[in-house]
Design a protein around this motif. Structure first.
Motif, short mmCIF file in Angstrom:
data_model
loop_
_atom_site.label_atom_id
_atom_site.label_comp_id
_atom_site.label_asym_id
_atom_site.label_seq_id
_atom_site.Cartn_x
_atom_site.Cartn_y
_atom_site.Cartn_z
N ALA A 43 -15.13 -10.18 -3.20
CA ALA A 43 -15.84 -11.82 -3.65
C ALA A 43 -14.09 -12.55 -4.55
CB ALA A 43 -16.58 -11.32 -4.95
N PHE A 44 -12.71 -11.29 -4.29
CA PHE A 44 -12.27 -11.81 -4.66
C PHE A 44 -11.25 -11.29 -3.97
CE2 PHE A 44 -14.29 -10.80 -8.71
CZ PHE A 44 -13.75 -10.03 -9.27
N GLN A 45 -9.85 -11.30 -4.31
CA GLN A 45 -8.81 -9.87 -4.38
C GLN A 45 -8.60 -8.94 -5.26
OE1 GLN A 45 -6.74 -11.64 0.27
NE2 GLN A 45 -5.52 -11.84 -1.90
N THR A 46 -8.48 -8.07 -5.04
CA THR A 46 -7.88 -6.97 -6.13
C THR A 46 -6.66 -6.58 -5.88
OG1 THR A 46 -9.86 -5.36 -5.72
CG2 THR A 46 -9.78 -7.19 -7.46
N MET A 47 -5.79 -5.95 -6.87
CA MET A 47 -4.76 -5.63 -6.40
C MET A 47 -5.32 -3.31 -6.43
SD MET A 47 -1.20 -5.16 -8.70
CE MET A 47 -1.42 -3.88 -10.11
N PRO A 48 -4.36 -3.22 -5.68
CA PRO A 48 -4.52 -1.82 -5.80
C PRO A 48 -4.04 -1.20 -6.82
CG PRO A 48 -3.10 -2.13 -3.87
CD PRO A 48 -3.62 -3.67 -4.61
N ASP A 49 -4.83 0.10 -6.52
CA ASP A 49 -4.98 0.61 -8.81
C ASP A 49 -3.65 1.37 -8.60
OD1 ASP A 49 -7.97 0.01 -8.94
OD2 ASP A 49 -8.69 2.81 -8.02
N ILE A 50 -3.35 1.20 -9.59
CA ILE A 50 -1.77 1.65 -9.95
C ILE A 50 -1.79 2.69 -11.74
CG2 ILE A 50 -0.17 0.02 -8.53
CD1 ILE A 50 0.35 -1.31 -11.13
N TYR B 125 0.74 -1.27 -0.13
CA TYR B 125 -0.12 0.28 -0.23
C TYR B 125 0.50 1.54 0.22
CZ TYR B 125 -4.16 -2.92 0.92
OH TYR B 125 -5.67 -3.31 0.12
N TYR B 126 2.07 0.78 0.59
CA TYR B 126 3.19 2.04 0.62
C TYR B 126 3.40 2.51 -1.04
CZ TYR B 126 7.28 4.91 1.62
OH TYR B 126 8.06 6.21 1.69
N ASN B 127 3.91 2.00 -1.99
CA ASN B 127 4.49 2.08 -3.00
C ASN B 127 2.81 1.80 -3.99
OD1 ASN B 127 6.84 0.95 -3.42
ND2 ASN B 127 6.32 -0.58 -1.84
N ALA B 128 1.37 1.56 -3.32
CA ALA B 128 0.29 2.72 -3.86
C ALA B 128 0.49 4.58 -4.21
CB ALA B 128 -0.96 1.98 -3.93
N ALA B 129 0.47 4.01 -3.33
CA ALA B 129 0.52 5.62 -2.09
C ALA B 129 1.59 6.58 -3.55
CB ALA B 129 0.38 6.06 -0.63
N LEU B 130 2.87 5.35 -2.99
CA LEU B 130 3.97 6.79 -4.26
C LEU B 130 3.71 6.23 -5.42
CD1 LEU B 130 7.40 5.23 -2.09
CD2 LEU B 130 6.36 7.52 -2.12
N ASN B 131 2.98 5.47 -6.42
CA ASN B 131 2.95 5.87 -7.25
C ASN B 131 1.53 6.78 -7.66
OD1 ASN B 131 -0.13 4.00 -8.61
ND2 ASN B 131 2.15 4.05 -10.45
N LYS B 132 0.99 6.63 -6.58
CA LYS B 132 0.10 7.54 -6.86
C LYS B 132 -0.06 9.34 -6.71
CE LYS B 132 -4.86 9.41 -5.61
NZ LYS B 132 -4.60 11.06 -5.35
N ASP B 133 1.21 9.34 -6.08
CA ASP B 133 1.82 11.15 -5.92
C ASP B 133 3.02 11.28 -6.98
OD1 ASP B 133 2.98 12.95 -4.00
OD2 ASP B 133 4.73 12.03 -4.13
N ALA B 134 3.56 9.89 -7.12
CA ALA B 134 4.79 10.32 -8.55
C ALA B 134 3.88 10.37 -10.31
CB ALA B 134 5.32 9.37 -8.53
N TYR B 135 2.30 9.96 -10.20
CA TYR B 135 1.47 9.84 -11.46
C TYR B 135 1.38 11.35 -11.53
CZ TYR B 135 -1.17 8.88 -15.01
OH TYR B 135 -1.95 9.66 -16.05
N ASP B 136 0.60 11.77 -10.38
CA ASP B 136 -0.15 13.22 -9.94
C ASP B 136 1.42 14.09 -10.06
OD1 ASP B 136 -2.19 11.72 -9.86
OD2 ASP B 136 -2.37 12.53 -6.90
#
Length: 849
Positions: free
Chosen positions: A635-642, A571-582
Motif C-alpha cells: 500500500a505504501f513504500q517502507t524502508m528496509p529494516d535497520i 539494500y547493500y547497506n541494509a545487508a551490511l547493517n544486519k551483518d555488523a549488528y549481528d
C-alpha cells in the motif's frame, strides 16, 4: 486527370531499383531540398494519408524552420514536390505508374508496403520525391521513415527527444527503395496502468480520452506499428470517449481488446452495463446481447476480435477444463459476428488467446475454426510457453504471440522500470519467428514509459526479424541512441542501456532485498560497484551533452541508472547493517544511517523525474517498488529494516574486506583456460575451447545474453533433436584441477520453457573426458508456468541443473556439453569439488591469467 497536365512530361533519370540501405538523406547538397519543397496529396485519398502529410509538414518545419505548403493540385511552377499517397487513392501516382515513370510492382497487393523514389526531369528542373503506399498505413510508414531520417525521433513527444535542426535537408537523388513488414499485426497493450499512467493522463488530458490516444496512435505509427490493446484498468476505450474509436480508425490503428475481454467489450463495460453474473452457464442470453453491442460498435473499423471467455477479473472461468462450454461460446460468438456484419465470420479477423489456463483447453483437444489466430503467450515473465510444431498443418488465421515487459502477478509484480534485456527479447521472439508465428505480435508495455527502448526494439524487430541478428544488438542500440542523442556518444549510451537492463534482468527491483546477493565472492560489493561505475559513466556523458538533450537523457538513460544504483546500494547497506549488528560492531549505525539517506534519495530521484519539463511527466514514476512482502505491491513504500547498536555494547571490529573482495563477471581472455580455485571451476558458456558443428547445427554466441556474461545455443532453433555421442554437435571446455574423485557440474540455463510440450521437456547432455553423456531435461518437472520450480526460475531468471561426475586424477580434463534439443540456452558452468559457497550469480570465472 486535367490537374496533372504540364507535369506528366517528366522523364525518369534512372528507373533501376536501388535496394541499398534505404538512405534517403544526402550528406552533400543535391537538387532536392526539403526546405524548399511542397507536399502534394490527392484530396480523395484516405484520411490517414492526409494526416501523415500534415505530420510530415510539421516535422519538416521543426527541422528546417520552414513550413512546406500542402497542395491538392499539381503546380508546374513548383520545383521540389513531395508526393504522398496510396497507390489506390492518389490519381497522380497512378498516372505515373501508367506512364511507366515509377515501378510499384514491389508493393502492389502487399500489406502495408511503401515505395520511396526520386523522379527527376532534367529539362524542366522539376523533381518529385514520391512516397507511395500499397495502402493507407503503408503510405504513413513511408512518410515516417522520411521523418525519422531527417531527425525526428518517434519519441520526440513521448520522451522529449529534441528534433535535430538543420537549415537544409537534401534528398538522395538516386533513392529507389521499397519496404514492407514481415509480421502482419504489430503493437502493444497498455496495462497495469495505475497509479502512474492513470494519474498522469487524468492530470494532463482528463483521462483516457481521444486527446491521450491521439498521442498513442501517432507513437504507434512512427514506430511502424498498427495494433493496440487499450488501457483497461478502470477505463473502457469505446464508451469513455466516443471519439476514441473514430480517431483510431482515422489513424489506421487496428483495435483489439485484451485476452480476457471478448468481442471488443472492455471489462469495465460489463461492470457498468452488465446485468447478472459473468457466467455463460447461468447468464448466456445477457452475455450474448452484451457482446453483440461490441460488434455493433465496431462498425467498419479495422479490429481483431478476441473470442472465447475467461472468468471475471482476468481469472479462470471455472475449476477444471471446460472445453465443451468454451467451444460453444466461440461458436455463438461467431454467429453474432455473422448476424451483425452480414458476412461470414471468417471475414472478421479474430484471435483466441491461449493465456494461462486457456492453454490447457487447447492441449486437451479444444480447437477453434481455422481462420481464428491462435495467440500463443509467454509466462508473463518473457518465456514463451508454447510454439507450433515444425511441419504442423498451416492455419489460415496463423499464430501470434502475446509477450510481457510488465506484469502484475506472481511471483512478484514488476512495473517500475525496464527489466527486459534486448538479447533475451531477441532470443525468444526469434524462436517465435522461426516457428512461423507471424500473424500478431503484441507486448504488454505497462505505462508505455519507461519502456521506450525495448518498445522500439520489439516493433523494429517485428517489422523485419531477418534484419537484426543476435550479434547486431549493440549496433541496434548504438543506432537507436544516435537517433535520440546524436552519434558522438551513441555507442557508450547503448552500452549503458544494455548494462542497466542486464543488471535489472538478474533480479527485478521489486524482488530485490538485503538477502538477494551474498557477501561470498564479494558479490554484493561487485553488484553495487558495477552499478555505481555505470552511474558515473552515465553522469559523465550527461555533463557533456548539449542542454537540449538533458530532459530526454534523464528519462531514457540517467534516471533508471541513478534510481537502480541507489536502490541496490540501499539494500547493500541494509545487508551490511544486519551483518555488523549481528557481530555487535559499531559500524552498524553508519550503515543504518546510509540506508535512511538512500531511502530518502529514492523519493528525491522520483521527484526529479516528475519535475522535468515543467512537470510534463508528473505521476509517471509513482509506482511503488520498495517494501514488497508478497506478489502484490504494498500500500505504501517502507524502508528496509535497520538496527542500531549502543556504543557500550559494541565489540572490536576486524577488517572484513577479505570476505567481500570485489569479483568480476566475467574475465576476458583470447584463449580460455580454466583452473580449479578453492575447490571449484567456473566457466562462462561462451568461453568454450572448441565448438563442434555438425548435422546442420552451428553453435552461436548470444552476446550479453546472460546474468554475468554471454550465452550460447545451437542454430537453427527449429533443428530436430540430436543424439549425443561421436560426431554429434557439442562444445568442449578445457579445465585443470588439483582435485580428483567425485564432483558436481551445475549448468546454468536461461529459463526457457518446454515450448513444444514434449513429455521429456527440453534436454541437453553433458560428459567429462570419455564418460558416457548424461541426458538431462531442463524443464520436465515444470511443464506449465506454475509451481514452486517455475516461480524460482523466473524470479532468479535462471534454471540450474546438477549432474555428478568423477575424474581419477588431477590435471587437464575436457567437459563436453552436447546439444539435444534446440532452444536451450546455456549461460554458465560451475564444477564443484566441495568448495562452492552460496551466491546468487555463482562464483566468478576461474580463467587462467
Amino acid at each position: 486527370m486535367k490537374q496533372f497536365r504540364g507535369i506528366i512530361t517528366l522523364a525518369l533519370l534512372s528507373i533501376s531499383f536501388i535496394k541499398a540501405d534505404g538512405q534517403l538523406i544526402s550528406v552533400k547538397p543535391s537538387g532536392f531540398n526539403l526546405a524548399n519543397a511542397v507536399i502534394y496529396t490527392d484530396d480523395k485519398d484516405e484520411v490517414l494519408v492526409k494526416r501523415s502529410a500534415a505530420l510530415l509538414q510539421q516535422d519538416i518545419e521543426a527541422v528546417t524552420g520552414t513550413k512546406p505548403t500542402i497542395i491538392n493540385s499539381m503546380d508546374a511552377a513548383q520545383k521540389n514536390i513531395i508526393v504522398v499517397g496510396s497507390i489506390h487513392g492518389n490519381g497522380f501516382i497512378k498516372e505515373l505508374q501508367d506512364k511507366k515513370m515509377i515501378d510499384l510492382y514491389a508493393i502492389t497487393g502487399k500489406w502495408e508496403a511503401y515505395h520511396i523514389q526520386m523522379i527527376n526531369d532534367a529539362k524542366s528542373g522539376q523533381r518529385l520525391l514520391v512516397i507511395a503506399g500499397s495502402d493507407r498505413r503503408g503510405t504513413a510508414y513511408g512518410v515516417f521513415e522520411l521523418s525519422k531520417q531527417i531527425g525526428v525521433s518517434p519519441w520526440y513527444w513521448w520522451a522529449d527527444v529534441p528534433v535535430k535542426k538543420q537549415k537544409n535537408v537534401y534528398i538522395n537523388a538516386t533513392i529507389n527503395v521499397s519496404d514492407a513488414p514481415k509480421v502482419k499485426y504489430r503493437g502493444f497493450f497498455i496495462n497495469d496502468e495505475a497509479p502512474c499512467l492513470s494519474g498522469w493522463t487524468k492530470e494532463k488530458f482528463g483521462g483516457f480520452n481521444h486527446l491521450f490516444y491521439e498521442k498513442v496512435f501517432e507513437l504507434l505509427l512512427r514506430n511502424k506499428a498498427n495494433y493496440l490493446w487499450p488501457a483497461m484498468w478502470g477505463s473502457a476505450f469505446n464508451t469513455d470517449d466516443t471519439l476514441n474509436p473514430v480517431l483510431a480508425d482515422e489513424y489506421g490503428i487496428v483495435m483489439g481488446t485484451s485476452h480476457h475481454e471478448p468481442m471488443l467489450r472492455a471489462q469495465q463495460e460489463w461492470k457498468k452495463f452488465g446485468n447478472g453474473a459473468w457466467d455463460y452457464t447461468k447468464n448466456d442470453t445477457v452475455l450474448r446481447q452484451f457482446w453483440k453491442k461490441g460488434i455493433e460498435h465496431m462498425g467498419r473499423h479495422e479490429s481483431i476480435v478476441t473470442v472465447g471467455m475467461r472468468g471475471d477479473g482476468d481469472m479462470p472461468m471455472m475449476q477444471g477444463t471446460a472445453t465443451e462450454l468454451l467451444e460453444r461460446i466461440v461458436s455463438n460468438q461467431r454467429k453474432i459476428l455473422e448476424e451483425v456484419t452480414q458476412k461470414p465470420a471468417a471475414a472478421t479477423p479474430q484471435l483466441w488467446a491461449l493465456y494461462k489456463e486457456v492453454q490447457d483447453y487447447y492441449d486437451k483437444g479444444m480447437r477453434v475454426p481455422d481462420d481464428v489466430t491462435l495467440l500463443l503467450c509467454d509466462d508473463n515473465w518473457g518465456n514463451i510457453r508454447k510454439l507450433p510444431r515444425i511441419h504442423e498443418k498451416e492455419r489460415k488465421g496463423g499464430y501470434g504471440i502475446y509477450y510481457h515487459f510488465d506484469y502484475v502477478g506472481g511471483p512478484r509484480n514488476y512495473k517500475w522500470l525496464n527489466t527486459n534485456p534486448l538479447p533475451r527479447i531477441w532470443e525468444q521472439m526469434h524462436l517465435a519467428w522461426e516457428y512461423d508465428v507471424r500473424q500478431i505480435w503484441v507486448v504488454n508495455v505497462g505505462d508505455i514509459k519507461p519502456m521506450e527502448f525495448p518498445i522500439s526494439f520489439f516493433l523494429d524487430y517485428a517489422w523485419n526479424p531477418e534484419k537484426i541478428k543476435a550479434a547486431d544488438i549493440h549496433a541496434y542500440g548504438t543506432q537507436w541512441a544516435a537517433a535520440q542523442f546524436g552519434p558522438q556518444y551513441a555507442s557508450d549510451i547503448a552500452d549503458i542501456l544494455e548494462k542497466y537492463a542486464k543488471y535489472n534482468g538478474r533480479c527485478k527491483p521489486e524482488l530485490l532485498d538485503a538477502n538477494t546477493y551474498s557477501f561470498n565472492y564479494g558479490e554484493w560489493r561487485t553488484v553495487v560497484e558495477d552499478y555505481n561505475a555505470l552511474l558515473k559513466k552515465t553522469t559523465y556523458i550527461n555533463d557533456l551533452l548539449p542542454q537540449q538533450y538533458k530532459d530526454a537523457y534523464f528519462q531514457l538513460v540517467l534516471h533508471p541508472v541513478k534510481a537502480c544504483a541507489n536502490l541496490n546500494e540501499m539494500y547493500y547497506n541494509a545487508a551490511l547493517n544486519k551483518d555488523a549488528y549481528d557481530k555487535s560492531w559499531l559500524s552498524a549505525n553508519e550503515y543504518a544511517d546510509k540506508v535512511k539517506q538512500l531511502y530518502l534519495n529514492d523519493s528525491l530521484i522520483t521527484l526529479q523525474y516528475h519535475q522535468l519539463n515543467n512537470g510534463k511527466w508528473n505521476y509517471m514514476m509513482s509506482q511503488k517498488h520498495i517494501g514488497y512482502s508478497g506478489w502484490q505491491e504494498p500500500a505504501f513504500q517502507t524502508m528496509p529494516d535497520i538496527k542500531y547498536i549502543a556504543a557500550s555494547d559494541a565489540k572490536t571490529e576486524y577488517d572484513s574486506t577479505a570476505l567481500d573482495k570485489k569479483a568480476r563477471y566475467p574475465l576476458k581472455r583470447t584463449h580460455p583456460q580454466f583452473f580449479e580455485k578453492e575447490l571449484y571451476v567456473s566457466i562462462e558458456a561462451d568461453h568454450f575451447s572448441k565448438a563442434i558443428n555438425s548435422n546442420g547445427i552451428v553453435w552461436t554466441k548470444l552476446p550479453d545474453h546472460g546474468k554475468t556474461g554471454s550465452a550460447v545455443t545451437g542454430f537453427p532453433v527449429t533443428a530436430k533433436g540430436q543424439k549425443p555421442g561421436t560426431g554429434a554437435p557439442h562444445l568442449e571446455y578445457e579445465f585443470y584441477t588439483y582435485s580428483k574423485g567425485s564432483f558436481t557440474v551445475s549448468s546454468f540455463f536461461s529459463p526457457t520453457l518446454n515450448f513444444n510440450n514434449t513429455p521429456e521437456g527440453l534436454q541437453y547432455a553433458i560428459s567429462v573426458d570419455d564418460e558416457q553423456p548424461q541426458l538431462i531435461s531442463i524443464n520436465k518437472e515444470q511443464q506449465n508456468a506454475i509451481g514452486d520450480g517455475w516461480r524460482k526460475w523466473v524470479a532468479e531468471n535462471i534454471i540450474i541443473k546438477n549432474t555428478r561426475h568423477n575424474i581419477s586424477k588431477p590435471g587437464k580434463h575436457i567437459l563436453k556439453y552436447w546439444m539435444v534439443n534446440s532452444g536451450v540456452v546455456l549461460q554458465k558452468l560451475i564444477l564443484d569439488f566441495g568448495g562452492v559457497k552460496q551466491s546468487y550469480l555463482g562464483p566468478p570465472e576461474t580463467m587462467a591469467k
